[in-house]
Design a protein around this motif. Structure first.
Motif, PDB file in Angstrom:
ATOM      1  N   PHE B  32       0.882  -1.165  -0.147  1.00 37.54           N
ATOM      2  CA  PHE B  32      -0.200  -0.141   0.160  1.00 37.54           C
ATOM      3  C   PHE B  32       0.854   1.217   0.230  1.00 37.54           C
ATOM      4  N   GLY B  35       2.150   2.246  -3.293  1.00 38.05           N
ATOM      5  CA  GLY B  35       1.426   2.713  -4.217  1.00 38.05           C
ATOM      6  C   GLY B  35       0.754   0.843  -4.927  1.00 38.05           C
ATOM      7  N   ASP B  38      -4.886   0.517  -3.726  1.00 44.84           N
ATOM      8  CA  ASP B  38      -5.220   1.811  -3.476  1.00 44.84           C
ATOM      9  C   ASP B  38      -6.253   1.148  -2.601  1.00 44.84           C
ATOM     10  N   SER B  39      -7.103   2.112  -2.774  1.00 43.54           N
ATOM     11  CA  SER B  39      -8.248   1.895  -1.730  1.00 43.54           C
ATOM     12  C   SER B  39      -9.137   0.306  -2.704  1.00 43.54           C
ATOM     13  N   MET B  40      -9.670   0.679  -4.241  1.00 45.25           N
ATOM     14  CA  MET B  40      -9.844  -0.362  -4.217  1.00 45.25           C
ATOM     15  C   MET B  40      -9.150  -1.780  -4.140  1.00 45.25           C
ATOM     16  N   LEU B  42      -7.509  -2.420  -1.999  1.00 44.76           N
ATOM     17  CA  LEU B  42      -7.882  -2.956  -0.434  1.00 44.76           C
ATOM     18  C   LEU B  42      -9.269  -3.934  -0.583  1.00 44.76           C
ATOM     19  N   VAL B  43     -10.422  -3.220  -0.710  1.00 44.35           N
ATOM     20  CA  VAL B  43     -11.879  -4.011  -0.564  1.00 44.35           C
ATOM     21  C   VAL B  43     -11.418  -5.570  -1.766  1.00 44.35           C
ATOM     22  N   MET B  44     -10.696  -5.041  -2.856  1.00 43.24           N
ATOM     23  CA  MET B  44     -11.024  -6.444  -3.592  1.00 43.24           C
ATOM     24  C   MET B  44      -9.943  -7.320  -2.691  1.00 43.24           C
ATOM     25  N   ILE B  46      -9.428  -8.285   0.449  1.00 41.86           N
ATOM     26  CA  ILE B  46     -10.551  -8.102   1.627  1.00 41.86           C
ATOM     27  C   ILE B  46     -11.544  -9.139   1.229  1.00 41.86           C
ATOM     28  N   THR B  47     -12.321  -9.336  -0.184  1.00 40.77           N
ATOM     29  CA  THR B  47     -12.781  -9.665  -0.738  1.00 40.77           C
ATOM     30  C   THR B  47     -12.223 -10.927  -1.012  1.00 40.77           C
TER      31      THR B  47
END
Lengths: 331, 82
Positions: B32, B35, B38-40, B42-44, B46-47
């Motif tokens: 992270f 770079g 990114d925030s997307m 992180l969402v992916m 975790i999923t």
């Protein structure tokens, strides 16, 4: 000789608002009339500060009779926006004011249906007729190297709230369907612009542009962006100078995207704009974390983490600012 | 699943989803901070972790130490599975 001013909290303020306004107005007139060869400007107004300032600048640049203001509410929009938009147009003498409700277009795109389908996968009890919803960022703070997680909040008719982290498919589907709103507005603005032979005046400010808080080919689709280099603090300075109605100046900036009320800070920035402006100024003008930390009452380590965060945000949103890549084979 | 297998899965996922070659992102690369994600991302991530390893993440888990690198993510998953 290094003439850079020492960093201070006041460094963000424009020293001569009248002069800056005149320069922007002059460039806007040249760009639209001479470079783009258009007669005037179309501005989408929302009752927010950025679009209000853009309308004021356009009215000064082309004259109020060469400016058309368009309100494009939809069923999730704040009801007070229309009243504010009328006051605003009157304040700048703009008589050409159109109200185009885009709810029908959004229904046609299945914007609400697609969004609500994803929301229901997270909360089966969600009923769009009675519940409200919004996406919020989990506030871990920008002084952290880990980006924020997005969560979905629903508000029941009795006011009770539920919140769950969003997974990939649901997050992407909610955002993609909501983006129909900004893209439908852009399409409407270009209808008026082409019908009048005007240019579309885009309203994003510096943070929206550089941090990527806009929809590509939505609110990011315009011919000129006169406040694209201004910090939010400076936009407010211009608002006062131009005579934007006080009710608009006093409103908290919202996203006006989801059915539940949501501030821009809550959805995206994670910092009040007063702080964001000053840290971003320090970052982009090469002030050291030590110097900025001292003035802002922070530690240099936290400011350095914030700078890293800004850098990452800028890099990861490059896609939004990119033109279509065209340098392929050329015979 | 042992830690080596977890690491292999996480590495393959990150490499595939960042379009970066395996030699660019080592086990200790700060994915992270540097770079790559990114925030997307992180969402992916975790999923992916929840679906692949059957774990559940909570708000309290969402700290830099758990996700900063392939090593950290693998340790985190391993602890969750224990």
């Amino acid at each position: 000789m290094n003439t850079k001013k020492p960093f201070s909290k006041d460094i963000i303020y424009l020293e001569n608002v009248a002069e800056v306004t005149d320069k922007i107005v002059e460039k806007l007139r040249i760009d639209v009339n001479q470079k783009l060869r258009r007669f005037g400007g179309v501005v989408g107004i929302s009752g927010g500060i950025d679009s209000s300032v853009c309308l004021g600048l356009a009215a000064k640049a082309f004259g109020p009779d060469k400016v058309t203001a368009i309100m494009m509410p939809e069923k999730d929009s704040s009801p007070e926006s229309e009243m504010l938009a009328r006051k605003l147009a009157a304040a700048f003498g703009v008589k050409s004011l159109h109200l185009d409700n885009i709810t029908g277009a959004l229904d046609g795109f299945r914007c609400y249906e697609r969004r609500d389908e994803a929301v229901k996968r997270v909360f089966p009890e969600y009923d769009p007729r009675t519940y409200k919803m919004k996406i919020v960022v989990k506030q871990r703070g920008l002084f952290n190297n880990l980006p924020p997680m997005f969560s979905l909040t629903i508000i029941a008719p009795d006011g009770s709230q539920k919140d769950k982290p969003l997974h990939t498919n649901e997050y992407l589907q909610i955002v993609a369907s909501s983006n129909f709103k900004q893209r439908s507005r852009m399409t409407t603005l270009y209808y008026y612009a082409e019908a009048l032979h005007y240019a579309v005046i885009g309203t994003p400010n510096k943070h929206e542009q550089e941090q990527g808080f806009f929809v590509k080919y939505g609110d990011g689709g315009a011919d000129v962006m006169p406040i694209g280099n201004l910090y939010k603090t400076q936009v407010y300075q211009l608002a006062k100078y131009l005579g934007v109605p006080q009710e608009i100046i006093d409103r908290t900036p919202t996203t006006d995207t989801y059915s539940a009320e949501q501030t821009q800070e809550e959805f995206f920035y994670q910092l009040p704009f007063e702080l964001m402006d000053r840290f971003w100024y320090g970052y982009e003008n090469g002030y050291s974390p030590e110097e900025v930390a001292k003035v802002m009452g922070e530690t240099p380590e936290r400011v350095a983490a914030l700078y890293n965060n800004f850098e990452r945000k800028r890099r990861t949103t490059d896609y939004l600012r990119m033109e279509p890549i065209r340098d392929y084979y050329r015979g | 699943m042992n830690i080596a297998e977890i690491k292999q899965n996480v590495q393959a996922y990150i490499s595939e989803n960042t379009f970066a070659s395996k030699d660019k992102i080592t086990e200790s690369t700060l994915v992270f901070k540097e770079g790559f994600l990114d925030s997307m991302g992180l969402v992916m991530l975790i999923t992916f972790l929840e679906e692949k390893f059957g774990i559940e993440t909570t708000d309290a888990d969402m700290v830099e130490e758990n996700f900063e690198s392939i090593n950290a993510i693998s340790e985190f998953v391993s602890k969750k599975l224990a």
